[in-house]
Structures are given as structure tokens and as C-alpha cells.
Design a protein around this motif. Structure first.
Motif: not given
Length: 543
Positions: A31-42, A74-82
Motif C-alpha cells: 500500500v502506497y499511502t502517499v502520506d507526508s512521509s510517503f510511507s507504505t503498509a500491507n 501482493g499487488k500494489a495499491v494506490y490512492p484513486g487517481f485524480i
């Protein structure tokens, strides 16, 4: 009776264990959270359409029991594109017209229109997407063959950028267009005293105003068709640039019924009735619809030589394009938008148009601010004017595929020196530290993967140029992803509700078949969306 108590206790405990406290858990994901630190999670948790927790699945499963579990494999997840700049409504209507995108000659355009007309036998023939720059003969076409094919039925075929059109004599007659006719901010092309059928910028409106208004069914069908295609490429919010106020109620009604799930940020067109409507009623905001901005056109497009330049076009001496309205109009509009507290978003392509609008913006914004007034496109900006963006927090809203679509012929329009500082996305991003990205569809393809590829690799879909186009202005993958999510949300004043996978935000997210942060650059255009979710509800799944 005493012997039954242990059994009853276990039954009650079991029932409590089955009480759901979440609607959805997404696990086994990158999970690419795209938060301020560009952190990832599972993993993350969704309740009532919003993200309620993000983190490690082992920890989350101890606290949450969800009605639905999505294993991302195991796939990558992103915020919905804008998409920060598009024409959603126009695109939807265009899906019902004749599509001329990518056709390699005027003869092929004519054959396509003829075929379309044989199956659509009533009313105007409306089409769009032709581009003379990809033909062997790069001159504008002439209407003679259109007149021969359609002597009575009116035809209008819009150029790919929407800033020029070719029409037949039947359409010209209906609109009353005459040879040599003059119009502010437009051109009625006349050669040897005869109309060629080419209309540029404001001249196009003379004809389009005669086309019958789309029916309610056509409008609704167009919006829903556009939504379907957008979900398939991972878009969950679209900025629709330059629409009539009447569309607000149509969209709101469709969203209320649950038919239109796409979130939309509407910019009303630069027309008095739109100002009157929004100034009287105030900004309109629901979870799915946000109306607080106006779209103004300063000039035309580079491809049709309507962009307003400081010096003449390299390939057309003594011609510098034009502003679409007098400078006084833009000054008046900016003043009243500022006074009413709305957002101003202005189409500006040429360096002269950008200079005019940047100075008008600066006069109203007066330095640092958080009004987020936007320059849409900002394609050719004189180096000495770039600093005005940062000095006044003006937002450059850009579309990376324009660079890779235009690069083959833009040098002919501008010359090498002027082009060198054009499409300068990295330099523009540095002015405020962020930049929203869009496609400008249907001018360009709706696929955000093309945006990501063009922004980072600076190549066209054929992989050219091999070393990238002016790579000093390429964005990093992190910057490009932010531009398509968090920064695009920020351009709409929506960064607290969308643009990242964080607690409290809408559960708008996508699952891709490849990780765009790691896959080879050449793979990027081919990345596919596996699933799209809005409010934690699946709205698209790849078959």
C-alpha cells in the motif's frame, strides 16, 4: 440449569466474536499511502466509506472484523487517481460522435466521417480529434471534399485540441459565416476570397452555437459512459474544466440516485450567467461534487497557432497568435472572482498569454496566499516570468502528455531556444514545491499511466526520444504519483478528504497489476488497473 451456564457463556462469546466492526479489510498488499512521509503498509481498514486504520495486517486483524476481505495478492495499491484537468462532460458527449483521433490523413478522416454518417443518418454530423500535425501534408485541410460528400447536411469536425475546427458550407450557411469575417480572439480562414472551412478559437463558436442542445438522455448517457471508461483506468476524481452551471443539477441528481459515482470538481465556464449563478448561491459542495472555481481561456493552442506568443511563430512570420478576449476582460474577471472568494483557473499556453495572466493574478493575489489560483497548461513560460508562480503561490496545473505529443512539431512553431524552456514541469514544480497533473482528455488519452510515463520518462508511446525529451524537467516517480493524487486533491482544496490512504479520508483506491514505483520505465504505459474502489465499494474489476 447450572450445567447450561458454561454452554451459554461460550455461545454469547462466540456471537460477540462475530460482531463486525468494519466493512472492508484490504490485506496482502503493498500500500502506497502517499502520506507526508510517503510511507507504505500491507493492509488498511474501511468503515462507512472511509479509511479507519492503516498498518500491519496482524495488528489490524486483532482489532477489526470486516464484512469483506480483499486479498490483494501482493499487488500494489494506490490512492484513486485524480485528473486535475480534463473535459469529462465533453468527453462523454464525444463518445456519441465520430472519433477522428489518430487518423493519419485527411482522406482517412473523410472515409471515417462517411462511414459514421451512413449509420447515423439524422441531424448534424459532429466529430473530433483530427490533427494535421501527424499527416504527411501538415497544412490545414480544405472543406471542398466535405462539401461534395455532404452538400446539405451540416458537418463540424473539431481539431484534437478543441481550438480549431473544419466545417462544411452547409454549416457555414446556417451560422451565417462570410468570407473575411472578423472576430475578436478567433479567425475565419479565407483564401482567395473564399472560405476554407477552417475556424480557429472563438470563430468555432459561431457554428457550435447553432448545433441543437443535447437532449437530457444524451447528457446522462454521456456522463455515465465517461464514468465507465474513467473507472477502468483508475480515475476516482476528475476536474471538469469549463462547464455550464446547468450541469450542476444534472450531475447532483445522478449522484443522488447512485448512478454517477465519479467524484467531480467542476470549473464553470467564463460566461456571465455562470458568474451570476455561483455568486448568488455560493460554492456547492457534497462528497461527490465540488463547485467553487471558474475556467477562463487566455489564448488558444500551439498546434493551431492560436497560442499567444511574445515573438512570432518560427514557422509563420509576423504571426504571434492572439488573446481570446481583451486584457480588460481578464482584469475584470479576476477582480470579481477575487472579491467573491472563488478560485480562478486560466488556460494559458503561449508565453505572452502566461505573462498577461500571471501579472493579473499577481495584482489580485498580492503575494503569498492560499487561494490556489491556477494556470492551466503553463506550456510556454518566459524564464523571467516563472518566479511569479512562487511569489504569489500560483498553481501551475500541467498535462505531461502534451509535452510528448507536441515535441515532434513544437520546435517548428517555437524554435529550439524557446522550446528549451517550454513544458518545464520540474522547474514549475519547484516554485511552490508541488504540482497537480492531468491529461486534458479528450485532447489526450484518458489513461493516467500515460501521464505518469510522460512525466517521468518524457517519451512518447513509441519510446522516443530514446534519452527522453528535455529530461532536466522530468519528475521523479514519487513526484508524479503525488501529482496524480495528493497534489491534485490539494489543487481542489480537497487534500483533507482524498489523495492519500490515510485515516479519515474517503476509501478511494486502486489495485494495479504492476508496481509503478518499481517496474521498468518502458512498462509504464501498459500497466493495467485490476480494481477500482470508491468509498470502499468496487466500481470496476478487470475481466
Amino acid at each position: 440449569m447450572k450445567k447450561l451456564w458454561p454452554v451459554l457463556f461460550l455461545l454469547v462469546a462466540a456471537c460477540k466474536q462475530k460482531e463486525y466492526n468494519a466493512d472492508l479489510i484490504v490485506k496482502n498488499a503493498l500500500v502506497y499511502t502517499v502520506d507526508s512521509s510517503f510511507s507504505t503498509a500491507n493492509a488498511f481498514v474501511v468503515s462507512n466509506g472511509k479509511i479507519t486504520a492503516v498498518g500491519d495486517i496482524d495488528t489490524l486483524e486483532k482489532k477489526y472484523l470486516a464484512r469483506e476481505v480483499v486479498d490483494a495478492g501482493g499487488k500494489a495499491v494506490y490512492p484513486g487517481f485524480i485528473d486535475a484537468h480534463a473535459h469529462f462532460y465533453e468527453y462523454g458527449l464525444g463518445l456519441q460522435n465520430v472519433n477522428l483521433v489518430g487518423l493519419k490523413s485527411w482522406e482517412t478522416v473523410l472515409d471515417t466521417v462517411k462511414s459514421y454518417a451512413s449509420h447515423n443518418t439524422e441531424g448534424w454530423i459532429v466529430g473530433g480529434g483530427w490533427d494535421q500535425n501527424i499527416w504527411a501534408n501538415k497544412a490545414f485541410p480544405n472543406k471542398a471534399k466535405l462539401d461534395s460528400l455532404f452538400p446539405v447536411r451540416p458537418v463540424i469536425l473539431n481539431r484534437v485540441d478543441g481550438h480549431a475546427a473544419i466545417v462544411n458550407q452547409a454549416a457555414l450557411n446556417i451560422a451565417g459565416v462570410k468570407p473575411g469575417q472578423k472576430i475578436i480572439g478567433g479567425e475565419v480562414e479565407t483564401v482567395g476570397g473564399k472560405l476554407t472551412g477552417i475556424l480557429v478559437d472563438n470563430a468555432v463558436g459561431i457554428v457550435t452555437r447553432k448545433i441543437p442542445t443535447p437532449t437530457e438522455q444524451m447528457v446522462q448517457s454521456g456522463l455515465l459512459a465517461a464514468q465507465k471508461n474513467c473507472f477502468a483506468v483508475g480515475l476516482t476524481t476528475v476536474d471538469d474544466c469549463g462547464v455550464p452551471y446547468q450541469l450542476i443539477n444534472v450531475i447532483a441528481a445522478l449522484q443522488h440516485k447512485g448512478d454517477l459515482k465519479m467524484r467531480l470538481y467542476l470549473m464553470l465556464a467564463d460566461q456571465q450567467e455562470n458568474y451570476d449563478y455561483l455568486f448568488k448561491r455560493g460554492a456547492y459542495k457534497t462528497p461527490g461534487l465540488n463547485v467553487r472555481a471558474f475556467k477562463v481561456y487566455a489564448d488558444g493552442a500551439l498546434g493551431s497557432r492560436g497560442a499567444c506568443l511574445l515573438r512570432p511563430y518560427t514557422d509563420q512570420a509576423k504571426w504571434s497568435g492572439f488573446l481570446l478576449s481583451p486584457k480588460s476582460h481578464f482584469e475584470e474577471v479576476a477582480k470579481k472572482i477575487a472579491e467573491k472568494g472563488f478560485q480562478m483557473c486560466t488556460h494559458a499556453i503561449g508565453d505572452s498569454a502566461n505573462r498577461v495572466m500571471l501579472k493579473i493574478y499577481a495584482a489580485n493575489l498580492k503575494g503569498k496566499n492560499d487561494k490556489r489560483w491556477r494556470i492551466e497548461h503553463a506550456q510556454i513560460v518566459s524564464p523571467e516570468d516563472v518566479k511569479i508562480f512562487g511569489e504569489n503561490n500560483i498553481v501551475p496545473s500541467v498535462q505531461p502528455t502534451h509535452a510528448t505529443s507536441d515535441m515532434a512539431w513544437a520546435v517548428k512553431r517555437l524554435g529550439a531556444d524557446r522550446l528549451k524552456t517550454g513544458y518545464a514541469y520540474k522547474n514549475l514544480m519547484k516554485q511552490n514545491g508541488w504540482i497537480p497533473l492531468g491529461t486534458d482528455f479528450p485532447v489526450e488519452n484518458i489513461n493516467p499511466m500515460h501521464t505518469f510515463y510522460a512525466a517521468t520518462e518524457r517519451k512518447n508511446l513509441q519510446g522516443q526520444p530514446g534519452d527522453g525529451f528535455q529530461m532536466e524537467n522530468a519528475l521523479s516517480r514519487m513526484e508524479a504519483l503525488r501529482g496524480m493524487t495528493m497534489w491534485a486533491a490539494k489543487a481542489n482544496f480537497e487534500e483533507k478528504e482524498k489523495g492519500s490512504i490515510e485515516v479519515g479520508k474517503y476509501a478511494d483506491f486502486i489495485i494495479l497489476d504492476q508496481d509503478i514505483m518499481k517496474t521498468k520505465g518502458s512498462n509504464l504505459p501498459n500497466v493495467k488497473v485490476l480494481k477500482t474502489y470508491i468509498n470502499g465499494v468496487k466500481v470496476y474489476e478487470k475481466k
